[in-house]
Design a protein around this motif. Structure first.
Motif, PDB file in Angstrom:
ATOM      1  N   THR A   1       9.720 -12.030 -10.541  1.00 46.78           N
ATOM      2  CA  THR A   1       8.414 -12.566 -10.166  1.00 46.78           C
ATOM      3  C   THR A   1       7.721 -11.606  -9.202  1.00 46.78           C
ATOM      4  OG1 THR A   1       9.124 -14.864 -10.409  1.00 46.78           O
ATOM      5  CG2 THR A   1       7.201 -14.464  -9.034  1.00 46.78           C
ATOM      6  N   ILE A   2       6.518 -11.185  -9.554  1.00 56.43           N
ATOM      7  CA  ILE A   2       5.654 -10.428  -8.635  1.00 56.43           C
ATOM      8  C   ILE A   2       4.329 -11.179  -8.605  1.00 56.43           C
ATOM      9  CG2 ILE A   2       4.578  -8.224  -8.094  1.00 56.43           C
ATOM     10  CD1 ILE A   2       6.683  -6.858  -9.838  1.00 56.43           C
ATOM     11  N   ASP A   3       4.016 -11.792  -7.480  1.00 59.90           N
ATOM     12  CA  ASP A   3       2.924 -12.757  -7.407  1.00 59.90           C
ATOM     13  C   ASP A   3       1.942 -12.396  -6.304  1.00 59.90           C
ATOM     14  OD1 ASP A   3       1.304 -14.961  -7.612  1.00 59.90           O
ATOM     15  OD2 ASP A   3       2.733 -16.343  -6.693  1.00 59.90           O
ATOM     16  N   PHE A   4       0.740 -11.959  -6.705  1.00 59.82           N
ATOM     17  CA  PHE A   4      -0.325 -11.696  -5.736  1.00 59.82           C
ATOM     18  C   PHE A   4      -1.194 -12.933  -5.514  1.00 59.82           C
ATOM     19  CE2 PHE A   4      -0.756  -6.794  -6.372  1.00 59.82           C
ATOM     20  CZ  PHE A   4       0.512  -6.630  -5.851  1.00 59.82           C
ATOM     21  N   ASN A   5      -0.885 -14.028  -6.181  1.00 63.94           N
ATOM     22  CA  ASN A   5      -1.649 -15.264  -6.028  1.00 63.94           C
ATOM     23  C   ASN A   5      -0.989 -16.222  -5.042  1.00 63.94           C
ATOM     24  OD1 ASN A   5      -3.807 -14.857  -8.040  1.00 63.94           O
ATOM     25  ND2 ASN A   5      -2.085 -14.748  -9.470  1.00 63.94           N
ATOM     26  N   TYR A   6      -0.042 -15.731  -4.279  1.00 62.76           N
ATOM     27  CA  TYR A   6       0.676 -16.569  -3.328  1.00 62.76           C
ATOM     28  C   TYR A   6      -0.281 -17.099  -2.258  1.00 62.76           C
ATOM     29  CZ  TYR A   6       4.350 -17.938  -0.032  1.00 62.76           C
ATOM     30  OH  TYR A   6       5.167 -18.636   0.823  1.00 62.76           O
ATOM     31  N   GLU A   7      -0.251 -18.390  -2.016  1.00 61.91           N
ATOM     32  CA  GLU A   7      -1.102 -19.061  -1.024  1.00 61.91           C
ATOM     33  C   GLU A   7      -2.574 -18.684  -1.186  1.00 61.91           C
ATOM     34  OE1 GLU A   7       0.745 -18.580   2.842  1.00 61.91           O
ATOM     35  OE2 GLU A   7       2.224 -20.134   2.373  1.00 61.91           O
ATOM     36  N   GLU A   8      -3.162 -17.837  -0.321  1.00 61.40           N
ATOM     37  CA  GLU A   8      -4.605 -17.566  -0.401  1.00 61.40           C
ATOM     38  C   GLU A   8      -5.014 -16.768  -1.640  1.00 61.40           C
ATOM     39  OE1 GLU A   8      -3.603 -17.716   4.072  1.00 61.40           O
ATOM     40  OE2 GLU A   8      -2.735 -16.808   2.268  1.00 61.40           O
ATOM     41  N   GLY A   9      -4.080 -16.102  -2.283  1.00 60.55           N
ATOM     42  CA  GLY A   9      -4.391 -15.349  -3.489  1.00 60.55           C
ATOM     43  C   GLY A   9      -5.417 -14.250  -3.257  1.00 60.55           C
ATOM     44  N   ALA A  10      -6.479 -14.253  -4.064  1.00 61.08           N
ATOM     45  CA  ALA A  10      -7.508 -13.208  -3.984  1.00 61.08           C
ATOM     46  C   ALA A  10      -8.496 -13.425  -2.851  1.00 61.08           C
ATOM     47  CB  ALA A  10      -8.252 -13.131  -5.314  1.00 61.08           C
ATOM     48  N   LYS A  11      -8.358 -14.491  -2.076  1.00 63.81           N
ATOM     49  CA  LYS A  11      -9.317 -14.820  -1.021  1.00 63.81           C
ATOM     50  C   LYS A  11      -9.003 -14.032   0.247  1.00 63.81           C
ATOM     51  CE  LYS A  11      -9.926 -19.483  -2.852  1.00 63.81           C
ATOM     52  NZ  LYS A  11      -9.761 -20.938  -2.579  1.00 63.81           N
TER      53      LYS A  11
ATOM     54  N   ILE B   1      16.444 -11.811  -3.982  1.00 67.40           N
ATOM     55  CA  ILE B   1      16.018 -10.631  -3.221  1.00 67.40           C
ATOM     56  C   ILE B   1      14.493 -10.649  -3.239  1.00 67.40           C
ATOM     57  CG2 ILE B   1      16.126  -8.136  -3.002  1.00 67.40           C
ATOM     58  CD1 ILE B   1      18.731  -8.258  -4.676  1.00 67.40           C
ATOM     59  N   THR B   2      13.903 -10.957  -2.091  1.00 69.14           N
ATOM     60  CA  THR B   2      12.472 -11.219  -1.983  1.00 69.14           C
ATOM     61  C   THR B   2      11.809 -10.220  -1.057  1.00 69.14           C
ATOM     62  OG1 THR B   2      12.783 -13.584  -2.392  1.00 69.14           O
ATOM     63  CG2 THR B   2      10.772 -12.952  -1.251  1.00 69.14           C
ATOM     64  N   ILE B   3      10.581  -9.870  -1.383  1.00 68.08           N
ATOM     65  CA  ILE B   3       9.731  -9.046  -0.511  1.00 68.08           C
ATOM     66  C   ILE B   3       8.507  -9.884  -0.174  1.00 68.08           C
ATOM     67  CG2 ILE B   3       8.385  -6.942  -0.333  1.00 68.08           C
ATOM     68  CD1 ILE B   3      10.281  -5.803  -2.546  1.00 68.08           C
ATOM     69  N   GLY B   4       8.256 -10.098   1.127  1.00 69.34           N
ATOM     70  CA  GLY B   4       7.117 -10.876   1.545  1.00 69.34           C
ATOM     71  C   GLY B   4       7.510 -12.279   1.994  1.00 69.34           C
ATOM     72  N   SER B   5       6.544 -13.139   2.301  1.00 72.41           N
ATOM     73  CA  SER B   5       5.160 -12.789   2.072  1.00 72.41           C
ATOM     74  C   SER B   5       4.505 -12.111   3.293  1.00 72.41           C
ATOM     75  CB  SER B   5       4.368 -14.054   1.736  1.00 72.41           C
ATOM     76  OG  SER B   5       4.331 -14.942   2.859  1.00 72.41           O
ATOM     77  N   GLU B   6       5.155 -12.171   4.453  1.00 75.51           N
ATOM     78  CA  GLU B   6       4.594 -11.517   5.644  1.00 75.51           C
ATOM     79  C   GLU B   6       4.934 -10.036   5.562  1.00 75.51           C
ATOM     80  OE1 GLU B   6       6.708 -14.027   5.700  1.00 75.51           O
ATOM     81  OE2 GLU B   6       5.708 -15.747   6.575  1.00 75.51           O
ATOM     82  N   ILE B   7       4.097  -9.274   4.844  1.00 69.24           N
ATOM     83  CA  ILE B   7       4.452  -7.905   4.485  1.00 69.24           C
ATOM     84  C   ILE B   7       3.269  -6.955   4.686  1.00 69.24           C
ATOM     85  CG2 ILE B   7       3.830  -8.101   2.026  1.00 69.24           C
ATOM     86  CD1 ILE B   7       7.132  -6.619   3.433  1.00 69.24           C
TER      87      ILE B   7
ATOM     88  N   ALA C   1      14.725 -11.977   2.539  1.00 71.95           N
ATOM     89  CA  ALA C   1      13.277 -11.805   2.520  1.00 71.95           C
ATOM     90  C   ALA C   1      12.911 -10.636   3.435  1.00 71.95           C
ATOM     91  CB  ALA C   1      12.570 -13.078   2.969  1.00 71.95           C
ATOM     92  N   ILE C   2      12.427  -9.579   2.842  1.00 72.27           N
ATOM     93  CA  ILE C   2      12.065  -8.370   3.593  1.00 72.27           C
ATOM     94  C   ILE C   2      10.615  -8.504   4.035  1.00 72.27           C
ATOM     95  CG2 ILE C   2      11.800  -5.871   3.425  1.00 72.27           C
ATOM     96  CD1 ILE C   2      14.071  -6.077   1.233  1.00 72.27           C
ATOM     97  N   LYS C   3      10.379  -8.269   5.320  1.00 76.50           N
ATOM     98  CA  LYS C   3       9.067  -8.526   5.909  1.00 76.50           C
ATOM     99  C   LYS C   3       8.623  -7.358   6.801  1.00 76.50           C
ATOM    100  CE  LYS C   3      10.137 -13.517   6.076  1.00 76.50           C
ATOM    101  NZ  LYS C   3       9.055 -14.088   5.260  1.00 76.50           N
ATOM    102  N   SER C   4       7.306  -7.346   7.131  1.00 74.30           N
ATOM    103  CA  SER C   4       6.809  -6.305   8.048  1.00 74.30           C
ATOM    104  C   SER C   4       5.551  -6.754   8.772  1.00 74.30           C
ATOM    105  CB  SER C   4       6.530  -5.002   7.275  1.00 74.30           C
ATOM    106  OG  SER C   4       5.521  -5.208   6.301  1.00 74.30           O
ATOM    107  N   GLY C   5       5.501  -8.010   9.159  1.00 73.50           N
ATOM    108  CA  GLY C   5       4.375  -8.496   9.957  1.00 73.50           C
ATOM    109  C   GLY C   5       3.336  -9.209   9.126  1.00 73.50           C
ATOM    110  N   ARG C   6       2.718 -10.202   9.742  1.00 76.39           N
ATOM    111  CA  ARG C   6       1.763 -11.057   9.029  1.00 76.39           C
ATOM    112  C   ARG C   6       0.326 -10.717   9.395  1.00 76.39           C
ATOM    113  NH1 ARG C   6       2.198 -17.629   8.547  1.00 76.39           N
ATOM    114  NH2 ARG C   6       0.173 -17.991   7.545  1.00 76.39           N
TER     115      ARG C   6
END
Length: 207
Positions: free
Chosen positions: A122-132, A62-68, A29-34
């Motif tokens: 999978t490319i998901d912008f609806n993860y947890e809070e989604g559009a909020k 091979i995951t990117i996020g979610s703290e990205i 999981a590749i990350k870059s801060g939350r």
């Protein structure tokens, strides 16, 4: 549970090679801060190579996020095998409008995917809070070449936001066999499919 295999965070010039992952969460999981912390530091993860690795159980291979929130650029992954009925996704991006971040130049080639439980890509912008949220998640220049999978629920689960479509998704020379259900595709712009087959049928465009 929740034991990632390897999490390069805000890291530069990284090589992950010939490793075996069998985890209760993401294999890599590749990350870059939350959230605000990632935006404050502005330290992307960049210039990362993953090659010759094997992934079994996990949420994502091979995951990117979610703290990205600080972004990621220049990820290259090749010659890996991802295979387990307990691996949910082979390639995964998870992000939302609460976290944002620019994710670009993400390239994958020559991947063997055996079985995954949900989707191969999978490319998901609806993860947890989604559009909020007030921060725009961006994925652009995402390419997959020479991927073959043998069993999954979906080939693609690719969901941008209405205000933040996924841009420049390119699949070439990819074969998805024994796919149970159709693709999930929402808010994708400028996608290219070339020599892509799902269950033996050539697919030339996103639905």
């Amino acid at each position: 549970p929740n034991n990632d295999g390897c999490n390069p965070e805000s890291s530069k010039d990284v090589l992950i090679e010939d490793c075996f992952f069998d985890t209760g969460d993401d294999c890599i999981a590749i990350k870059s801060g939350r959230n605000a912390d990632g935006r404050r530091l502005e330290a992307p993860a960049e210039n990362i190579i993953v090659q010759g690795c094997r992934m079994r159980d996990g949420h994502g291979g091979i995951t990117i996020g979610s703290e990205i929130s600080g972004g990621v650029r220049n990820l290259f992954a090749e010659n890996c095998r991802l295979d387990s009925q307990n691996l949910d996704h082979a390639l995964r991006v998870k992000n939302n409008a609460m976290r944002g971040g620019l994710l670009e130049h993400l390239h994958f080639r020559n991947l063997e995917v055996g079985e995954v439980a949900h989707a191969v890509i999978t490319i998901d912008f609806n993860y947890e809070e989604g559009a909020k949220g007030s921060f725009t998640p961006v994925v652009r220049e995402y390419t997959v070449d020479g991927l073959r999978s043998t069993k999954s629920k979906h080939a693609l689960d690719v969901q941008g936001l209405a205000t933040a479509p996924i841009v420049n998704l390119r699949l070439t020379n990819c074969t998805f066999d024994n796919v149970a259900d159709g693709n999930i595709v929402r808010n994708v712009k400028d996608a290219t499919l070339q020599n892509v087959k799902i269950n033996g049928r050539v697919v030339e465009a996103m639905p």
